[in-house]
Design a protein around this motif. Sequence first.
Motif, mmCIF file in Angstrom:
data_model
loop_
_atom_site.group_PDB
_atom_site.id
_atom_site.type_symbol
_atom_site.label_atom_id
_atom_site.label_comp_id
_atom_site.label_asym_id
_atom_site.label_seq_id
_atom_site.Cartn_x
_atom_site.Cartn_y
_atom_site.Cartn_z
ATOM 1 N N ALA A 133 41.569 30.990 40.977
ATOM 2 C CA ALA A 133 41.208 31.403 42.333
ATOM 3 C C ALA A 133 41.664 32.830 42.619
ATOM 4 O O ALA A 133 40.925 33.630 43.213
ATOM 5 C CB ALA A 133 41.798 30.436 43.349
ATOM 6 N N LEU A 134 42.879 33.170 42.197
ATOM 7 C CA LEU A 134 43.396 34.523 42.418
ATOM 8 C C LEU A 134 42.507 35.569 41.746
ATOM 9 O O LEU A 134 42.126 36.570 42.361
ATOM 10 C CB LEU A 134 44.827 34.625 41.892
ATOM 11 N N TRP A 135 42.173 35.337 40.477
ATOM 12 C CA TRP A 135 41.376 36.339 39.755
ATOM 13 C C TRP A 135 39.944 36.397 40.260
ATOM 14 O O TRP A 135 39.324 37.470 40.239
ATOM 15 C CB TRP A 135 41.418 36.052 38.258
ATOM 16 N N LEU A 136 39.411 35.286 40.742
ATOM 17 C CA LEU A 136 38.072 35.321 41.319
ATOM 18 C C LEU A 136 38.063 36.154 42.603
ATOM 19 O O LEU A 136 37.142 36.950 42.829
ATOM 20 C CB LEU A 136 37.584 33.901 41.601
ATOM 21 N N VAL A 137 39.081 35.984 43.437
ATOM 22 C CA VAL A 137 39.178 36.785 44.663
ATOM 23 C C VAL A 137 39.325 38.265 44.324
ATOM 24 O O VAL A 137 38.696 39.127 44.961
ATOM 25 C CB VAL A 137 40.360 36.300 45.526
ATOM 26 N N VAL A 138 40.122 38.583 43.319
ATOM 27 C CA VAL A 138 40.283 39.979 42.906
ATOM 28 C C VAL A 138 38.942 40.561 42.477
ATOM 29 O O VAL A 138 38.582 41.685 42.864
ATOM 30 C CB VAL A 138 41.306 40.078 41.748
ATOM 31 N N ALA A 139 38.182 39.812 41.688
ATOM 32 C CA ALA A 139 36.887 40.302 41.217
ATOM 33 C C ALA A 139 35.915 40.513 42.376
ATOM 34 O O ALA A 139 35.213 41.533 42.440
ATOM 35 C CB ALA A 139 36.301 39.318 40.202
ATOM 36 N N VAL A 140 35.870 39.569 43.304
ATOM 37 C CA VAL A 140 34.952 39.677 44.448
ATOM 38 C C VAL A 140 35.336 40.861 45.327
ATOM 39 O O VAL A 140 34.477 41.653 45.743
ATOM 40 C CB VAL A 140 34.945 38.361 45.256
ATOM 41 N N PHE A 141 36.616 41.004 45.624
ATOM 42 C CA PHE A 141 37.069 42.128 46.443
ATOM 43 C C PHE A 141 36.746 43.452 45.764
ATOM 44 O O PHE A 141 36.332 44.416 46.419
ATOM 45 C CB PHE A 141 38.572 42.020 46.703
ATOM 46 N N THR A 142 36.926 43.520 44.453
ATOM 47 C CA THR A 142 36.624 44.750 43.730
ATOM 48 C C THR A 142 35.144 45.069 43.803
ATOM 49 O O THR A 142 34.747 46.219 44.018
ATOM 50 C CB THR A 142 37.056 44.627 42.249
ATOM 51 N N ALA A 143 34.318 44.051 43.638
ATOM 52 C CA ALA A 143 32.869 44.262 43.682
ATOM 53 C C ALA A 143 32.409 44.756 45.054
ATOM 54 O O ALA A 143 31.431 45.511 45.150
ATOM 55 C CB ALA A 143 32.145 42.967 43.322
#
Length: 336
Positions: A122-132
């Motif tokens: 969940a943490l890494w998915l949020v990081v990826a979405v925020f970056t995108a």
Amino acid sequence: MTLHQAYRWLLTCYPRAYRRQYEDELLGVLLDDAAPGQRRPTARDVSALLGGAVRAHVRQGGARFSVDAWRDAAQVLGLIAALLLFVRSARVPVLHLSMLAQSYPDGIGEKFALWPGGLGAALWLVVAVFTAFGLGRAAAAIAVGGVAFEVVRVAEAYGQYSTVFDIWPAVLAAMVPLALALRAPRSVTATLARWRLRTLTAATLVSVGAPSIALVTAADDSTSPIYGTWMFTAGVGRVEAILLTAGYLLFALVILSTPTALRLRLLALVVPVGVTLLLTRVGLGTTGTFLERSSHDGVLDALTWAQWLTLVLAPVLLFAVAVAILHHRERPGTRA
């Protein structure tokens, strides 16, 4: 060796551009301050010169990484790394949920299938979405939590089995907040273009869903498992191996299809991860091909200080070499 030669040799520790501009001036000051009959630099001069060389290299490195091309590469690396770490953390929780949906009452049968692996995913998915979506600073802050998660996982494995087999995700994770903290001139979506973002999405879905697809289709029921560290997992069936390979190739396609300046910087940025992977899988793994580790009753001994030093310094030094080669290659008047 004369005093003049000794000082000149010490000054070779400074960056070339710095020496070109200040070497004669520094030599003059040092020789003027020398005591009559002095034959070698004093300890104070040596420490001052070496400290100045370190500061000059740090300033030069900061100037290099402040250019737009490096900032764009850092943002792209942050996105791809976050997706790769999401894939690694989410594969088992997704498989567990798929088995529950297939009426397996206990899923994969592991007590902690969703925790803490689900939290890391969940943490890494949020990081990826925020970056995108261009929220790099917020993504960097969240990525710190992901780094802590990966470090704890590595520490637990080392504490129980003295293994550093999977330390590379912690290295990759540590790079994410550092990369995303840099403010890029363009958003990562503008840098990569839409088709590469779609390819990254496909690579993520294929890689995360590989074991679940193999389960649902029952395609691997009659096949013997494949063992190979190149898949970053072991004991997978043929269909799952094919899907994982397809996912990895799609990730590689995104990197290799970027413009030359961006691609070379991305490859340089992943050098620390690649070196760590080789050291832990080939050098300090269970076999210890190059940096052999002793064991007792099948349990590996703890790493020696020399092995820890190699594991820490080799990725940093080879990354510095990769950056130096890249900048030498791009220097005006240098042949490609």
